[in-house]
Design a protein around this motif. Structure first.
Motif, PDB file in Angstrom:
ATOM      1  N   TRP A   1      -0.863 166.090  98.361  1.00  0.00           N
ATOM      2  CA  TRP A   1      -1.654 166.820  97.378  1.00  0.00           C
ATOM      3  C   TRP A   1      -2.871 167.492  97.992  1.00  0.00           C
ATOM      4  N   GLU A   2      -3.405 166.929  99.084  1.00  0.00           N
ATOM      5  CA  GLU A   2      -4.608 167.505  99.682  1.00  0.00           C
ATOM      6  C   GLU A   2      -4.336 168.878 100.296  1.00  0.00           C
TER       7      GLU A   2
ATOM      8  N   ARG B   1      -2.192 171.256  99.125  1.00  0.00           N
ATOM      9  CA  ARG B   1      -1.581 172.199  98.196  1.00  0.00           C
ATOM     10  C   ARG B   1      -2.363 173.510  98.099  1.00  0.00           C
ATOM     11  N   HIS B   2      -3.667 173.514  98.420  1.00  0.00           N
ATOM     12  CA  HIS B   2      -4.473 174.713  98.244  1.00  0.00           C
ATOM     13  C   HIS B   2      -4.384 175.675  99.428  1.00  0.00           C
TER      14      HIS B   2
ATOM     15  N   THR C   1      -2.687 178.451 101.618  1.00  0.00           N
ATOM     16  CA  THR C   1      -1.633 179.457 101.456  1.00  0.00           C
ATOM     17  C   THR C   1      -0.797 179.524 102.732  1.00  0.00           C
TER      18      THR C   1
END
Length: 104
Positions: free
Chosen positions: A56-57, A59-60, A62
């Motif tokens: 989850w860390e 995911r930001h 691109t």
């Protein structure tokens, strides 16, 4: 208007989960064929990944940022290899020169 292409469902009971798991097989039967599509698109039900499998860390980030970071790391590794090669080459050359200058 936008058409949804995916959704996540949370089921409250084990029975609901079992029915969702059997959905794809059930709509192939003749009696339930009219449940096969929604808003003109075919429905395909599948289980979601385990939350522990998703990082989850990250995911930001691109794909472009990941590619740039890969290029930067590759460049640094290449430079380190070149420096290592130059050091080993110089040490080997010095060692051979010492052997020729001071034979046994």
């Amino acid at each position: 208007m936008q058409t949804p292409v995916a959704c996540f469902m949370t089921l409250e009971t084990e029975e609901g989960k079992c029915r969702a798991d059997l959905y794809n097989e059930t709509v192939e039967m003749e009696d339930f064929a009219h449940y096969k599509t929604f808003l003109g698109s075919e429905i395909d039900v599948g289980g979601a990944s385990e939350p522990t499998d998703i990082i989850w860390e990250n995911r930001h980030f691109t794909p472009q940022k990941r590619f740039m970071r890969t290029l930067i790391v590759s460049g640094i590794v290449f430079c380190m290899l070149c420096v290592s090669f130059a050091f080993i080459y110089t040490a080997q050359k010095t060692s051979l020169a010492m052997k020729q200058k001071y034979p046994k």
